[in-house]
Scaffold this motif. Structure first.
Motif, PDB file in Angstrom:
ATOM      1  N   LEU A 289       0.820  -1.251   0.106  1.00  0.00           N
ATOM      2  CA  LEU A 289       0.486   0.472   0.303  1.00  0.00           C
ATOM      3  C   LEU A 289       1.125   1.619  -0.063  1.00  0.00           C
ATOM      4  CD1 LEU A 289      -2.896  -0.500   2.608  1.00  0.00           C
ATOM      5  CD2 LEU A 289      -2.680  -1.219   0.363  1.00  0.00           C
ATOM      6  N   GLU A 290       0.578   2.165  -0.412  1.00  0.00           N
ATOM      7  CA  GLU A 290       1.250   3.617  -0.571  1.00  0.00           C
ATOM      8  C   GLU A 290       1.187   4.071   0.526  1.00  0.00           C
ATOM      9  OE1 GLU A 290      -0.133   6.616  -3.049  1.00  0.00           O
ATOM     10  OE2 GLU A 290      -0.626   5.115  -5.029  1.00  0.00           O
ATOM     11  N   ASP A 291       0.157   3.752   1.827  1.00  0.00           N
ATOM     12  CA  ASP A 291       0.106   4.484   2.751  1.00  0.00           C
ATOM     13  C   ASP A 291       0.244   3.481   3.961  1.00  0.00           C
ATOM     14  OD1 ASP A 291      -2.104   3.459   2.553  1.00  0.00           O
ATOM     15  OD2 ASP A 291      -3.381   4.426   3.521  1.00  0.00           O
ATOM     16  N   ALA A 292       1.176   2.430   3.222  1.00  0.00           N
ATOM     17  CA  ALA A 292       1.801   1.598   4.795  1.00  0.00           C
ATOM     18  C   ALA A 292       2.083   1.685   5.870  1.00  0.00           C
ATOM     19  CB  ALA A 292       2.344   0.311   3.817  1.00  0.00           C
TER      20      ALA A 292
ATOM     21  N   LEU B 117     -19.704  -1.075   4.760  1.00  0.00           N
ATOM     22  CA  LEU B 117     -19.255  -0.453   2.839  1.00  0.00           C
ATOM     23  C   LEU B 117     -18.211   0.375   2.404  1.00  0.00           C
ATOM     24  CD1 LEU B 117     -22.687   0.003   2.475  1.00  0.00           C
ATOM     25  CD2 LEU B 117     -21.733  -2.173   2.422  1.00  0.00           C
ATOM     26  N   ILE B 118     -17.284   1.267   3.856  1.00  0.00           N
ATOM     27  CA  ILE B 118     -16.649   1.888   3.654  1.00  0.00           C
ATOM     28  C   ILE B 118     -14.925   0.962   3.444  1.00  0.00           C
ATOM     29  CG2 ILE B 118     -15.056   3.868   4.669  1.00  0.00           C
ATOM     30  CD1 ILE B 118     -17.502   4.707   6.551  1.00  0.00           C
ATOM     31  N   THR B 119     -15.518   0.126   4.326  1.00  0.00           N
ATOM     32  CA  THR B 119     -14.163  -0.635   3.734  1.00  0.00           C
ATOM     33  C   THR B 119     -14.341  -1.874   2.650  1.00  0.00           C
ATOM     34  OG1 THR B 119     -14.353  -1.559   6.352  1.00  0.00           O
ATOM     35  CG2 THR B 119     -12.986  -3.022   4.962  1.00  0.00           C
ATOM     36  N   ALA B 120     -15.540  -1.645   2.027  1.00  0.00           N
ATOM     37  CA  ALA B 120     -15.352  -2.655   1.082  1.00  0.00           C
ATOM     38  C   ALA B 120     -15.196  -1.530  -0.577  1.00  0.00           C
ATOM     39  CB  ALA B 120     -16.926  -2.711   0.508  1.00  0.00           C
ATOM     40  N   ARG B 121     -15.277  -0.165  -0.357  1.00  0.00           N
ATOM     41  CA  ARG B 121     -14.599   1.236  -1.171  1.00  0.00           C
ATOM     42  C   ARG B 121     -13.374   1.001  -0.965  1.00  0.00           C
ATOM     43  NH1 ARG B 121     -13.164   5.661  -0.183  1.00  0.00           N
ATOM     44  NH2 ARG B 121     -14.558   5.739   1.611  1.00  0.00           N
ATOM     45  N   ILE B 122     -12.722   0.780   0.213  1.00  0.00           N
ATOM     46  CA  ILE B 122     -11.515   0.651   0.325  1.00  0.00           C
ATOM     47  C   ILE B 122     -10.893  -0.493  -0.265  1.00  0.00           C
ATOM     48  CG2 ILE B 122      -9.185   1.016   1.330  1.00  0.00           C
ATOM     49  CD1 ILE B 122     -11.384   2.725   3.840  1.00  0.00           C
ATOM     50  N   ALA B 123     -11.309  -0.809   0.085  1.00  0.00           N
ATOM     51  CA  ALA B 123     -10.753  -2.198  -0.866  1.00  0.00           C
ATOM     52  C   ALA B 123     -10.632  -1.827  -2.422  1.00  0.00           C
ATOM     53  CB  ALA B 123     -11.379  -3.553  -0.233  1.00  0.00           C
ATOM     54  N   ALA B 124     -11.837  -1.775  -2.911  1.00  0.00           N
ATOM     55  CA  ALA B 124     -11.791  -1.616  -4.420  1.00  0.00           C
ATOM     56  C   ALA B 124     -11.163  -1.049  -4.512  1.00  0.00           C
ATOM     57  CB  ALA B 124     -13.419  -1.202  -4.904  1.00  0.00           C
ATOM     58  N   GLU B 125     -10.651   0.785  -4.017  1.00  0.00           N
ATOM     59  CA  GLU B 125      -9.523   1.310  -4.280  1.00  0.00           C
ATOM     60  C   GLU B 125      -8.601   0.732  -4.023  1.00  0.00           C
ATOM     61  OE1 GLU B 125     -12.047   5.416  -2.965  1.00  0.00           O
ATOM     62  OE2 GLU B 125     -10.511   4.593  -2.128  1.00  0.00           O
ATOM     63  N   GLN B 126      -7.769  -0.226  -3.263  1.00  0.00           N
ATOM     64  CA  GLN B 126      -7.026  -0.815  -3.030  1.00  0.00           C
ATOM     65  C   GLN B 126      -6.165  -1.515  -4.085  1.00  0.00           C
ATOM     66  OE1 GLN B 126      -7.034  -1.854   0.575  1.00  0.00           O
ATOM     67  NE2 GLN B 126      -6.399   0.027   2.555  1.00  0.00           N
TER      68      GLN B 126
ATOM     69  N   LEU C 295       3.246  19.675   6.922  1.00  0.00           N
ATOM     70  CA  LEU C 295       4.570  18.998   7.781  1.00  0.00           C
ATOM     71  C   LEU C 295       3.693  20.249   9.051  1.00  0.00           C
ATOM     72  CD1 LEU C 295       7.580  18.180   6.683  1.00  0.00           C
ATOM     73  CD2 LEU C 295       6.096  16.718   8.191  1.00  0.00           C
ATOM     74  N   ALA C 296       2.903  21.902   8.284  1.00  0.00           N
ATOM     75  CA  ALA C 296       3.008  22.789   8.954  1.00  0.00           C
ATOM     76  C   ALA C 296       1.030  22.132   9.497  1.00  0.00           C
ATOM     77  CB  ALA C 296       2.248  24.231   7.733  1.00  0.00           C
ATOM     78  N   GLY C 297       0.789  21.288   8.674  1.00  0.00           N
ATOM     79  CA  GLY C 297      -0.936  20.921   9.654  1.00  0.00           C
ATOM     80  C   GLY C 297      -1.879  21.830   8.772  1.00  0.00           C
ATOM     81  N   ARG C 298      -1.572  22.350   7.706  1.00  0.00           N
ATOM     82  CA  ARG C 298      -2.433  23.234   6.949  1.00  0.00           C
ATOM     83  C   ARG C 298      -2.932  22.160   5.707  1.00  0.00           C
ATOM     84  NH1 ARG C 298       0.770  28.149   4.809  1.00  0.00           N
ATOM     85  NH2 ARG C 298      -2.077  29.144   4.609  1.00  0.00           N
ATOM     86  N   ILE C 299      -2.676  21.207   5.090  1.00  0.00           N
ATOM     87  CA  ILE C 299      -3.709  21.037   4.664  1.00  0.00           C
ATOM     88  C   ILE C 299      -4.225  19.288   4.625  1.00  0.00           C
ATOM     89  CG2 ILE C 299      -3.022  22.177   2.331  1.00  0.00           C
ATOM     90  CD1 ILE C 299      -1.172  19.490   2.111  1.00  0.00           C
ATOM     91  N   GLU C 300      -4.707  18.917   4.146  1.00  0.00           N
ATOM     92  CA  GLU C 300      -4.986  17.526   4.237  1.00  0.00           C
ATOM     93  C   GLU C 300      -4.981  16.663   3.297  1.00  0.00           C
ATOM     94  OE1 GLU C 300      -9.148  17.231   5.731  1.00  0.00           O
ATOM     95  OE2 GLU C 300      -9.025  15.106   6.314  1.00  0.00           O
ATOM     96  N   ARG C 301      -4.314  14.899   3.007  1.00  0.00           N
ATOM     97  CA  ARG C 301      -4.261  13.940   1.875  1.00  0.00           C
ATOM     98  C   ARG C 301      -6.320  13.438   2.397  1.00  0.00           C
ATOM     99  NH1 ARG C 301       0.513  14.738  -1.493  1.00  0.00           N
ATOM    100  NH2 ARG C 301       1.612  16.497   0.669  1.00  0.00           N
ATOM    101  N   HIS C 302      -6.345  13.681   0.588  1.00  0.00           N
ATOM    102  CA  HIS C 302      -7.359  12.622   0.778  1.00  0.00           C
ATOM    103  C   HIS C 302      -7.006  11.631  -0.236  1.00  0.00           C
ATOM    104  CE1 HIS C 302      -9.925  15.662   2.112  1.00  0.00           C
ATOM    105  NE2 HIS C 302      -9.212  16.403   1.545  1.00  0.00           N
ATOM    106  N   GLY C 303      -8.143  10.228  -0.146  1.00  0.00           N
ATOM    107  CA  GLY C 303      -7.852   9.157  -1.416  1.00  0.00           C
ATOM    108  C   GLY C 303      -7.836   9.251  -2.698  1.00  0.00           C
ATOM    109  N   GLY C 304      -6.873   9.524  -3.798  1.00  0.00           N
ATOM    110  CA  GLY C 304      -7.219   9.512  -5.442  1.00  0.00           C
ATOM    111  C   GLY C 304      -5.930  10.691  -5.682  1.00  0.00           C
ATOM    112  N   GLY C 305      -5.033  10.928  -4.555  1.00  0.00           N
ATOM    113  CA  GLY C 305      -4.530  12.011  -4.589  1.00  0.00           C
ATOM    114  C   GLY C 305      -4.977  13.351  -5.022  1.00  0.00           C
ATOM    115  N   LEU C 306      -5.497  13.214  -4.516  1.00  0.00           N
ATOM    116  CA  LEU C 306      -6.799  14.701  -3.603  1.00  0.00           C
ATOM    117  C   LEU C 306      -6.081  15.341  -2.891  1.00  0.00           C
ATOM    118  CD1 LEU C 306      -9.812  13.460  -4.337  1.00  0.00           C
ATOM    119  CD2 LEU C 306      -9.414  15.089  -6.141  1.00  0.00           C
TER     120      LEU C 306
END
Lengths: 370, 370
Positions: free
Chosen positions: B98-101, B242-251, B355-366
């Motif tokens: 995983l990219e976020d292992a 269902l969230i787990t299922a969605r993550i699984a599909a993304e993975q 690192l400054a705590g100013r952005i949040e990373r989401h799935g799919g490079g968002l």
């Protein structure tokens, strides 16, 4: 095929067609083949004894007499049943597209003859259904009825009757496995009476015919054939509803199945259908979304087939073809290739053998010796 | 990426890596990006304050001290937890892809450390499961265990615990949302004790971490990520499974769902998953047949990514990129295109902002501004 294109039959032609389809060894496919080759039912009737004799019939099959046919027509009129041919106004349009559409369909309607030409969805399932299955069948049928669909089913105990009951007002069609005067199961006579108030009952069997076990699968092809698609609500493995689903798929109809717990044996058949590609169905929208594009396409009536018969085949050809046949079904194409005769000769020999009661036709163009 | 390729860490490197991942605003993706850019965790730790300052941190984020890290490692040893990095022997191989292992995974095993490297199937579902759902989960888990699979789940009430209980002997893995000394729910402490006899518990959280609501979706990516596929046994609409299922599909993991009656709200989510393409599952064979071809393929470890960072970006670039960001997530690619900077500069500014705590990373490079 003339039968499909005839907008309205003369009384004489209707009597002749009834005689032809009620004669021994004449099924719908043979009926259309004869009609196509000889031009009309009367000419075909005249040739039946000769064809059967050439096919090696020990004794001639029974040919329905004109008197018998007229008696049946009169009896039908008495109980409000009309015998209609594919292409006539009350004949369900999708049913008319089947290769083995009943040449004459007994139709019993009262107030709403258009129920037979509106888009239909079949709902079938276990006779021994669960409470949840019955409730869901009723709910689904009601929603489909409200959306303008006619629900068609087999008047059986369980799922069938639940689907009919929920759509008595919006319009429902019961397909009978016996004659119109031999309702099965008998306790559904009252239900049938309410069905035909705004719906219809249909049957291809003669009056007085008591349904036997083998008539039900044959009847099931009419349930699926008249519909855009078939919803199987509950079905155990190896149950009759799965046969209907298989026939529906062969007919090119949509197959829908309602899922259930893996621990519920009454869901084993439907879960299996979904594994094989049926559309998982939990609400009417699943059905409607799938059939809407098909409805838009309209219904293409069959063209008369271009499969002429031959003049009398010679004895050598006939022997060679009979020798190639056995109890294992073989396709017409293989038979033509192996016999080295023209397709017209093979078709003619098969017709003769069929009229002599010596072969059986299966789905997919397969034939076997009886 | 070095982390993936390191077969065994030195004690110093393990301490440095633990300090890096336990420091403020460093998630797994940032961890790997820093490690990749600076070559090792020690160098990255030294640059953290500067990077965060450049990202506009009001005050420097907390950096985990060497003493804290050594204390955590010692406490882990006391309760039998080992902290392992992707690529090390006890790290579940699919999880490592995983990219976020988790850069360091807390692993608690007793007799059977190989349980973490055998092929795993996740079984998840409602906490508030039906009797049939619990029975089926146990049955399916047992059959998968007998077929040689390790069953992985979340130790929750309902389906999770049923799947674990059925596989205590064949081997099962519990993934915790809190630290190894903060078992949730507390009544499953005894179950966990029996799980680790022939199985394992894993967690990416520090000891003492009490699981909060938001930790569960984060934890769920480990359940699916370590497995070949995820079976959802019962799930209402909008449930955690269902969230787990969605993550699984993304993975890229297989998703299996167990059907149920349309009248059962606990089957609404699973039926929906099947409509969306999940494999309908009524027996272990449905799972095994689907994952067997994947197992044959082996596991491709990630290559070090080829996304270098830039030297210090100039103030104009940084301002332009910050101006393009907002609370609505935007993709990295769009950001690169709109900012007109090199990808390396955009990545570097985002790292600083993170690192400054100013952005949040989401799935799919968002990414989005906090």
């Amino acid at each position: 095929m003339d039968a499909i294109r005839t907008p309205y039959l003369t009384e004489t032609d209707r009597v002749d067609r009834l005689r032809l389809i009620r004669s021994d060894n004449v099924g719908p496919r043979t009926f259309y083949s004869l009609l196509n080759h000889f031009g009309n039912a009367r000419a075909a009737l005249e040739r039946l004894p000769d064809l059967a004799r050439r096919g090696g019939a020990a004794r001639s099959g029974r040919i329905c007499s004109e008197e018998e046919a007229r008696t049946e027509l009169a009896a039908c009129r008495t109980i409000g049943v009309t015998l209609v041919a594919p292409g006539e106004a009350a004949y369900p349009p999708r049913l008319a597209t089947l290769e083995d559409a009943p040449p004459l369909l007994g139709v019993r309607v009262r107030a709403a003859p258009d129920v037979l030409i509106r888009p239909m969805i079949a709902i079938v399932g276990s006779r021994n259904a669960s409470g949840a299955g019955l409730k869901f069948a009723g709910q689904l049928a009601r929603e489909l009825g409200e959306a303008g669909f006619v629900v068609i089913s087999g008047l059986a105990r369980g799922i069938d009757q639940a689907a009919h009951r929920a759509t008595v007002e919006s319009g429902t069609v019961a397909v009978l496995a016996g004659g119109h005067d031999r309702i099965y199961p008998p306790e559904h006579e009252e239900l049938l009476a309410s069905i035909i108030e705004s719906g219809a009952a249909i049957s291809e069997m003669p009056l007085g015919h008591v349904p036997r076990a083998r008539d039900f699968p044959r009847r099931n092809r009419l349930i699926s054939g008249a519909a855009l698609g078939v919803v199987v609500v509950e079905a155990a493995l190896r149950s009759g509803s799965l046969i209907t689903a298989r026939i529906a798929a062969e007919q090119g109809r949509e197959v829908f199945a309602v899922p259930g717990s893996p621990l519920d044996p009454r869901a084993a058949g439907t879960n299996d259908l979904i594994k094989q590609g049926a559309t998982l169905t939990t609400e009417a929208a699943d059905v409607i979304n799938a059939v809407e594009p098909i409805m838009g396409r309209g219904i293409a009536l069959r063209e008369p087939d271009d499969d002429p018969l031959a003049p009398e085949p010679d004895a050598g050809d006939r022997t060679r073809i009979v020798d190639l046949l056995g109890p294992s079904p073989i396709t017409l194409d293989d038979l033509i290739r192996m016999a080295g005769c023209s397709p017209a000769i093979v078709r003619t020999v098969l017709l003769e053998l069929e009229l002599a009661g010596r072969i059986e036709r299966h789905g997919g163009g397969l034939v076997s010796l009886i």
